[in-house]
Design a protein around this motif. Structure first.
Motif, PDB file in Angstrom:
ATOM      1  N   CYS A  50       3.937   3.936   3.383  1.00 37.08           N
ATOM      2  CA  CYS A  50       3.730   2.532   3.027  1.00 37.08           C
ATOM      3  C   CYS A  50       3.564   1.753   4.317  1.00 37.08           C
ATOM      4  O   CYS A  50       3.970   2.197   5.393  1.00 37.08           O
ATOM      5  CB  CYS A  50       4.889   1.990   2.197  1.00 37.08           C
ATOM      6  SG  CYS A  50       6.467   1.951   3.050  1.00 37.08           S
ATOM      7  N   ASP A  51       2.928   0.596   4.205  1.00 36.73           N
ATOM      8  CA  ASP A  51       2.736  -0.277   5.351  1.00 36.73           C
ATOM      9  C   ASP A  51       3.744  -1.401   5.291  1.00 36.73           C
ATOM     10  O   ASP A  51       4.083  -1.883   4.208  1.00 36.73           O
ATOM     11  CB  ASP A  51       1.323  -0.860   5.343  1.00 36.73           C
ATOM     12  CG  ASP A  51       0.257   0.226   5.424  1.00 36.73           C
ATOM     13  OD1 ASP A  51       0.475   1.221   6.131  1.00 36.73           O
ATOM     14  OD2 ASP A  51      -0.787   0.074   4.773  1.00 36.73           O
ATOM     15  N   VAL A  52       4.221  -1.823   6.455  1.00 36.48           N
ATOM     16  CA  VAL A  52       5.126  -2.968   6.513  1.00 36.48           C
ATOM     17  C   VAL A  52       4.405  -4.136   7.180  1.00 36.48           C
ATOM     18  O   VAL A  52       3.672  -3.962   8.147  1.00 36.48           O
ATOM     19  CB  VAL A  52       6.451  -2.631   7.239  1.00 36.48           C
ATOM     20  CG1 VAL A  52       7.256  -1.633   6.424  1.00 36.48           C
ATOM     21  CG2 VAL A  52       6.227  -2.107   8.637  1.00 36.48           C
ATOM     22  N   TRP A  53       4.612  -5.308   6.601  1.00 32.64           N
ATOM     23  CA  TRP A  53       3.927  -6.528   7.018  1.00 32.64           C
ATOM     24  C   TRP A  53       4.930  -7.652   7.192  1.00 32.64           C
ATOM     25  O   TRP A  53       5.970  -7.679   6.531  1.00 32.64           O
ATOM     26  CB  TRP A  53       2.945  -6.966   5.932  1.00 32.64           C
ATOM     27  CG  TRP A  53       1.811  -6.043   5.706  1.00 32.64           C
ATOM     28  CD1 TRP A  53       1.851  -4.857   5.026  1.00 32.64           C
ATOM     29  CD2 TRP A  53       0.473  -6.202   6.135  1.00 32.64           C
ATOM     30  NE1 TRP A  53       0.607  -4.283   5.018  1.00 32.64           N
ATOM     31  CE2 TRP A  53      -0.268  -5.098   5.689  1.00 32.64           C
ATOM     32  CE3 TRP A  53      -0.180  -7.202   6.859  1.00 32.64           C
ATOM     33  CZ2 TRP A  53      -1.619  -4.945   5.946  1.00 32.64           C
ATOM     34  CZ3 TRP A  53      -1.535  -7.049   7.102  1.00 32.64           C
ATOM     35  CH2 TRP A  53      -2.236  -5.926   6.654  1.00 32.64           C
ATOM     36  N   GLN A  54       4.571  -8.612   8.007  1.00 31.89           N
ATOM     37  CA  GLN A  54       5.364  -9.830   8.093  1.00 31.89           C
ATOM     38  C   GLN A  54       5.250 -10.580   6.772  1.00 31.89           C
ATOM     39  O   GLN A  54       6.223 -11.093   6.244  1.00 31.89           O
ATOM     40  CB  GLN A  54       4.882 -10.697   9.255  1.00 31.89           C
ATOM     41  CG  GLN A  54       5.750 -11.906   9.493  1.00 31.89           C
ATOM     42  CD  GLN A  54       5.376 -12.594  10.783  1.00 31.89           C
ATOM     43  OE1 GLN A  54       4.837 -11.989  11.703  1.00 31.89           O
ATOM     44  NE2 GLN A  54       5.685 -13.872  10.854  1.00 31.89           N
ATOM     45  N   ASP A  55       4.024 -10.615   6.223  1.00 37.75           N
ATOM     46  CA  ASP A  55       3.772 -11.225   4.917  1.00 37.75           C
ATOM     47  C   ASP A  55       2.657 -10.432   4.247  1.00 37.75           C
ATOM     48  O   ASP A  55       1.477 -10.645   4.537  1.00 37.75           O
ATOM     49  CB  ASP A  55       3.381 -12.698   5.074  1.00 37.75           C
ATOM     50  CG  ASP A  55       3.084 -13.386   3.758  1.00 37.75           C
ATOM     51  OD1 ASP A  55       3.215 -12.748   2.694  1.00 37.75           O
ATOM     52  OD2 ASP A  55       2.712 -14.571   3.791  1.00 37.75           O
ATOM     53  N   ASP A 106       0.808  -1.219   0.000  1.00 40.54           N
ATOM     54  CA  ASP A 106       0.000   0.000   0.000  1.00 40.54           C
ATOM     55  C   ASP A 106       0.844   1.273   0.000  1.00 40.54           C
ATOM     56  O   ASP A 106       0.606   2.187   0.774  1.00 40.54           O
ATOM     57  CB  ASP A 106      -0.974  -0.012   1.181  1.00 40.54           C
ATOM     58  CG  ASP A 106      -2.101   0.990   0.995  1.00 40.54           C
ATOM     59  OD1 ASP A 106      -2.373   1.365  -0.162  1.00 40.54           O
ATOM     60  OD2 ASP A 106      -2.701   1.406   2.007  1.00 40.54           O
ATOM     61  N   ALA A 107       1.846   1.320  -0.896  1.00 41.82           N
ATOM     62  CA  ALA A 107       2.603   2.561  -1.065  1.00 41.82           C
ATOM     63  C   ALA A 107       1.639   3.606  -1.604  1.00 41.82           C
ATOM     64  O   ALA A 107       0.927   3.364  -2.573  1.00 41.82           O
ATOM     65  CB  ALA A 107       3.766   2.344  -2.022  1.00 41.82           C
ATOM     66  N   ARG A 108       1.582   4.735  -0.947  1.00 42.80           N
ATOM     67  CA  ARG A 108       0.616   5.764  -1.320  1.00 42.80           C
ATOM     68  C   ARG A 108       1.212   7.143  -1.088  1.00 42.80           C
ATOM     69  O   ARG A 108       2.229   7.283  -0.436  1.00 42.80           O
ATOM     70  CB  ARG A 108      -0.671   5.585  -0.526  1.00 42.80           C
ATOM     71  CG  ARG A 108      -0.450   5.613   0.974  1.00 42.80           C
ATOM     72  CD  ARG A 108      -1.596   4.909   1.685  1.00 42.80           C
ATOM     73  NE  ARG A 108      -1.462   4.878   3.116  1.00 42.80           N
ATOM     74  CZ  ARG A 108      -0.816   3.950   3.796  1.00 42.80           C
ATOM     75  NH1 ARG A 108      -0.164   3.000   3.163  1.00 42.80           N
ATOM     76  NH2 ARG A 108      -0.780   3.975   5.109  1.00 42.80           N
ATOM     77  N   GLN A 109       0.482   8.132  -1.619  1.00 42.04           N
ATOM     78  CA  GLN A 109       1.030   9.478  -1.612  1.00 42.04           C
ATOM     79  C   GLN A 109      -0.095  10.494  -1.644  1.00 42.04           C
ATOM     80  O   GLN A 109      -1.130  10.290  -2.287  1.00 42.04           O
ATOM     81  CB  GLN A 109       1.908   9.626  -2.852  1.00 42.04           C
ATOM     82  CG  GLN A 109       2.512  10.961  -3.060  1.00 42.04           C
ATOM     83  CD  GLN A 109       3.353  10.994  -4.327  1.00 42.04           C
ATOM     84  OE1 GLN A 109       3.215  10.136  -5.195  1.00 42.04           O
ATOM     85  NE2 GLN A 109       4.194  11.984  -4.451  1.00 42.04           N
ATOM     86  N   CYS A 110       0.121  11.586  -0.955  1.00 44.43           N
ATOM     87  CA  CYS A 110      -0.754  12.750  -1.024  1.00 44.43           C
ATOM     88  C   CYS A 110       0.166  13.953  -1.134  1.00 44.43           C
ATOM     89  O   CYS A 110       0.801  14.357  -0.152  1.00 44.43           O
ATOM     90  CB  CYS A 110      -1.642  12.839   0.217  1.00 44.43           C
ATOM     91  SG  CYS A 110      -2.795  14.229   0.166  1.00 44.43           S
ATOM     92  N   GLY A 111       0.291  14.475  -2.342  1.00 47.59           N
ATOM     93  CA  GLY A 111       1.220  15.577  -2.563  1.00 47.59           C
ATOM     94  C   GLY A 111       2.640  15.155  -2.247  1.00 47.59           C
ATOM     95  O   GLY A 111       3.129  14.159  -2.767  1.00 47.59           O
ATOM     96  N   PHE A 112       3.288  15.881  -1.337  1.00 51.44           N
ATOM     97  CA  PHE A 112       4.688  15.622  -1.013  1.00 51.44           C
ATOM     98  C   PHE A 112       4.823  14.800   0.276  1.00 51.44           C
ATOM     99  O   PHE A 112       5.831  14.862   0.965  1.00 51.44           O
ATOM    100  CB  PHE A 112       5.439  16.952  -0.902  1.00 51.44           C
ATOM    101  CG  PHE A 112       6.886  16.882  -1.319  1.00 51.44           C
ATOM    102  CD1 PHE A 112       7.284  16.183  -2.440  1.00 51.44           C
ATOM    103  CD2 PHE A 112       7.850  17.545  -0.592  1.00 51.44           C
ATOM    104  CE1 PHE A 112       8.616  16.125  -2.825  1.00 51.44           C
ATOM    105  CE2 PHE A 112       9.194  17.508  -0.962  1.00 51.44           C
ATOM    106  CZ  PHE A 112       9.568  16.786  -2.078  1.00 51.44           C
TER     107      PHE A 112
END
Length: 108
Positions: free
Chosen positions: A36-41, A26-32
């Motif tokens: 991202c979320d980090v998961w075990q899997d 879930d790499a995401r962006q709002c302007g600058f």
């Protein structure tokens, strides 16, 4: 102009997710601002145990690579100053990548 750096930040976070697909989603962006979320899997939807404070460990490891940032639990947020150059953006995301690799390899 800020727009080229905004685009670059999004591209860099997409690359980060592509480089570490098992753990980054879930790499995401709002302007600058990017996150991202980090998961075990990530593919299996298995989170890290919140008590492990994986996001905090990543941000601490990033300091060794020249980046100061902070997590929101296991969401890594990068909110660079508007004056940040393209090279500095590349350095910041590369520092996140290295810090994540450090933490993920230690958690095996």
């Amino acid at each position: 102009a800020l727009q080229p750096r905004i685009r670059l930040l999004g591209e860099l976070f997409a690359e980060l997710q592509a480089i570490l697909p098992r753990h980054v989603s879930d790499a995401r962006q709002c302007g600058f601002i990017a996150a991202c979320d980090v998961w075990q899997d990530a593919a299996g939807g298995v989170p890290f145990d919140w008590r492990e404070q994986t996001g905090a460990k990543i941000c601490l490891a990033a300091r060794k690579h020249g980046l100061l940032t902070r997590p929101v639990r296991d969401t890594i947020v990068l909110m660079p100053p508007l004056c940040t150059s393209e090279d500095e953006l590349r350095h910041a995301v590369r520092a996140l990548e290295r810090a994540m690799a450090d933490v993920f390899s230690a958690s095996r």
